[in-house]
Design a protein around this motif. Structure first.
Motif, short mmCIF file in Angstrom:
data_model
loop_
_atom_site.label_atom_id
_atom_site.label_comp_id
_atom_site.label_asym_id
_atom_site.label_seq_id
_atom_site.Cartn_x
_atom_site.Cartn_y
_atom_site.Cartn_z
N SER A 1 -46.98 -73.32 -21.65
CA SER A 1 -47.55 -72.48 -20.59
C SER A 1 -48.83 -73.10 -20.07
N LEU A 2 -49.08 -72.92 -18.77
CA LEU A 2 -50.34 -73.36 -18.15
C LEU A 2 -51.13 -72.17 -17.64
N GLN A 3 -50.99 -71.03 -18.29
CA GLN A 3 -51.65 -69.83 -17.78
C GLN A 3 -53.16 -69.93 -18.05
N ASP A 4 -53.72 -69.08 -18.94
CA ASP A 4 -55.15 -69.17 -19.19
C ASP A 4 -55.49 -70.34 -20.10
N LYS A 5 -54.50 -70.83 -20.86
CA LYS A 5 -54.68 -72.02 -21.67
C LYS A 5 -53.42 -72.88 -21.55
N VAL A 6 -53.54 -74.13 -22.00
CA VAL A 6 -52.33 -74.91 -22.23
C VAL A 6 -51.87 -74.55 -23.64
N GLU A 7 -50.68 -73.94 -23.75
CA GLU A 7 -50.21 -73.43 -25.03
C GLU A 7 -48.72 -73.69 -25.23
N PHE A 8 -48.35 -73.89 -26.48
CA PHE A 8 -46.95 -73.82 -26.85
C PHE A 8 -46.62 -72.35 -27.12
N ASN A 9 -45.45 -71.92 -26.67
CA ASN A 9 -45.00 -70.55 -26.90
C ASN A 9 -43.72 -70.58 -27.73
N PHE A 10 -43.72 -69.90 -28.86
CA PHE A 10 -42.52 -69.77 -29.69
C PHE A 10 -42.16 -68.29 -29.78
N MET A 11 -41.00 -67.90 -29.24
CA MET A 11 -40.60 -66.50 -29.22
C MET A 11 -39.78 -66.20 -30.47
N VAL A 12 -40.23 -65.18 -31.22
CA VAL A 12 -39.63 -64.86 -32.51
C VAL A 12 -39.36 -63.36 -32.57
N LYS A 13 -38.23 -62.95 -33.17
CA LYS A 13 -37.94 -61.53 -33.35
C LYS A 13 -38.99 -60.90 -34.26
N ASP A 14 -39.37 -59.66 -33.92
CA ASP A 14 -40.36 -58.95 -34.76
C ASP A 14 -39.86 -58.81 -36.19
N THR A 15 -38.56 -58.57 -36.36
CA THR A 15 -38.01 -58.43 -37.71
C THR A 15 -38.12 -59.73 -38.49
N THR A 16 -38.03 -60.85 -37.79
CA THR A 16 -38.20 -62.15 -38.45
C THR A 16 -39.62 -62.31 -38.97
N LEU A 17 -40.59 -61.85 -38.17
CA LEU A 17 -42.00 -61.99 -38.57
C LEU A 17 -42.36 -61.06 -39.72
N GLU A 18 -41.52 -60.07 -39.97
CA GLU A 18 -41.76 -59.20 -41.13
C GLU A 18 -41.46 -59.93 -42.44
N THR A 19 -40.62 -60.96 -42.35
CA THR A 19 -40.18 -61.68 -43.55
C THR A 19 -40.76 -63.08 -43.64
N TYR A 20 -40.92 -63.73 -42.49
CA TYR A 20 -41.32 -65.14 -42.47
C TYR A 20 -42.66 -65.31 -41.76
N THR A 21 -43.39 -66.33 -42.18
CA THR A 21 -44.74 -66.58 -41.66
C THR A 21 -44.76 -67.84 -40.80
N PRO A 22 -45.20 -67.75 -39.54
CA PRO A 22 -45.32 -68.95 -38.70
C PRO A 22 -46.51 -69.80 -39.13
N LYS A 23 -46.36 -71.09 -38.99
CA LYS A 23 -47.47 -72.00 -39.28
C LYS A 23 -47.35 -73.21 -38.36
N ALA A 24 -48.47 -73.61 -37.80
CA ALA A 24 -48.51 -74.82 -36.97
C ALA A 24 -49.56 -75.76 -37.54
N THR A 25 -49.27 -77.06 -37.49
CA THR A 25 -50.22 -78.04 -37.99
C THR A 25 -50.41 -79.16 -36.98
N LEU A 26 -51.57 -79.76 -37.02
CA LEU A 26 -51.91 -80.91 -36.20
C LEU A 26 -52.50 -81.97 -37.12
N ASN A 27 -51.82 -83.11 -37.21
CA ASN A 27 -52.24 -84.18 -38.13
C ASN A 27 -52.39 -83.65 -39.56
#
Length: 343
Positions: free
Chosen positions: A236-262
């Motif tokens: 997205s180029l909206q208010d920031k340059v961002e990666f967007n990952f769309m995830v089901k709410d039920t998935t987020l109840e069980t699994y934790t997102p994590k992003a890393t750089l280097n």
């Protein structure tokens, strides 16, 4: 009844003493008496007076920051803060939709934590010509003090700094020109305030901007698999340059997102779409357009439970060069390369 600042009124009525019929009626105004300040606080309504304080000033002039967003920065010297119970900045940005006002308590200035407090207003990529006013306030013993006020835009600051760098620091001059070209390209692509582009006043400074299209060779890749699913991903180029990952709410109840750089974990933001999905956002630093970020979902034991996404702004830009937004992604990469060159 009147209060401290608003007039009141009452009706003066004459009645017949025999039958009680109304003979006449006259509305009588009651003037607002004004505040009764005692030690800076009104004894009637509790309002605090606002006094001007010439010592309440910012340290230096306004600056620009190029992180995962574009920001206007001002600093306040902590040695002066000791004279007040609290201090803050009122920030008003004039937008095409009207003024937007926020209050900022500031934060320690990195590297100078004991010396300065940093106040910063995030500016969206398409709002570089929209005016921002930052006014310093402080309070002491219930009395409110108003200090210095600065009104500026990203466009004004970038033009001023570019003119100062021209001829002696071409790398920094290029960054200032490229950020204005980036803002203009985004405004045009998203049809936002396109009649007032931030690069129209560059004049001779335009020659310092990046003239060639950046080479883009990176590829986004995925590897592995797992029970946890990412429904979609994009940039997205909206208010920031961002990666967007769309995830089901039920998935987020069980699994934790994590992003890393280097190898280092980076902060995530979440936007609830209200339809059973949440967008997990990874903000991309301006100097990291060509760097690969890794994103995945993890189970309670810390094990990868989804596909692993290896993504970069460069790879997305390469795939989006056609269509109405293509020029915006080229300008984004030019701006990012400029920032990286001075980091």
């Amino acid at each position: 009844a009147a209060d401290c600042t608003t007039a009141g009124s009452y009706d003066s009525v004459v009645y017949c003493s025999v039958c009680n019929a109304e003979m006449s009626r006259e509305t009588v105004a009651v003037e607002a008496p004004g505040h009764n300040y005692v030690d800076g606080t009104c004894s009637v309504c509790g309002a605090t007076s606002v006094l001007t304080d010439s010592k309440l000033v910012f340290a230096g002039s306004a600056g620009l920051s190029f992180q995962d967003y574009i920001g206007i920065q001002l600093m306040f010297q902590n040695s002066k803060a000791k004279n007040y119970d609290k201090y803050y900045v009122e920030i008003t940005q004039i937008t095409p939709e009207g003024p937007v006002t926020t209050i900022s308590a500031g934060a320690p200035f990195p590297g100078y934590e004991t010396t300065f407090t940093l106040f910063e207003q995030q500016i969206v990529s398409w709002s570089m010509t929209e005016q921002v006013t930052m006014t310093l306030y402080a309070e002491k013993d219930g009395v409110k003090y108003q200090g210095a006020s600065i009104t500026t835009t990203v466009e004004e600051l970038a033009l001023e700094k570019a003119a100062g760098y021209a001829g002696n620091d071409e790398a920094r001059c290029r960054t200032m020109v490229d950020v204005l070209n980036y803002g203009a390209a985004v405004q045009i692509a998203f049809e936002h305030n396109a009649a007032n582009l931030p690069n129209t006043k560059l004049g001779d400074l335009a020659q310092y901007g990046t003239q060639t299209q950046p080479e883009m060779t990176a590829e986004n890749t995925t590897s592995g698999s797992g029970a946890a699913k990412v429904a979609a991903n994009n940039i997205s180029l909206q208010d920031k340059v961002e990666f967007n990952f769309m995830v089901k709410d039920t998935t987020l109840e069980t699994y934790t997102p994590k992003a890393t750089l280097n190898g280092a974990e980076v902060a995530l933001n979440y936007t609830d779409l209200g339809n059973g999905y949440t967008v997990v956002r990874v903000a991309i630093g301006a100097a990291n357009m060509r760097t690969t970020y890794t994103f995945a979902l993890y189970d309670a034991n810390g094990n990868v439970a989804s596909k692993v996404y290896n993504v970069s702004a460069e790879a997305y830009a390469k795939s989006l060069l056609t269509g109405t937004t293509g020029a915006a992604y080229v300008a984004m990469m030019q701006y990012g390369d400029s920032v990286a060159s001075i980091k």
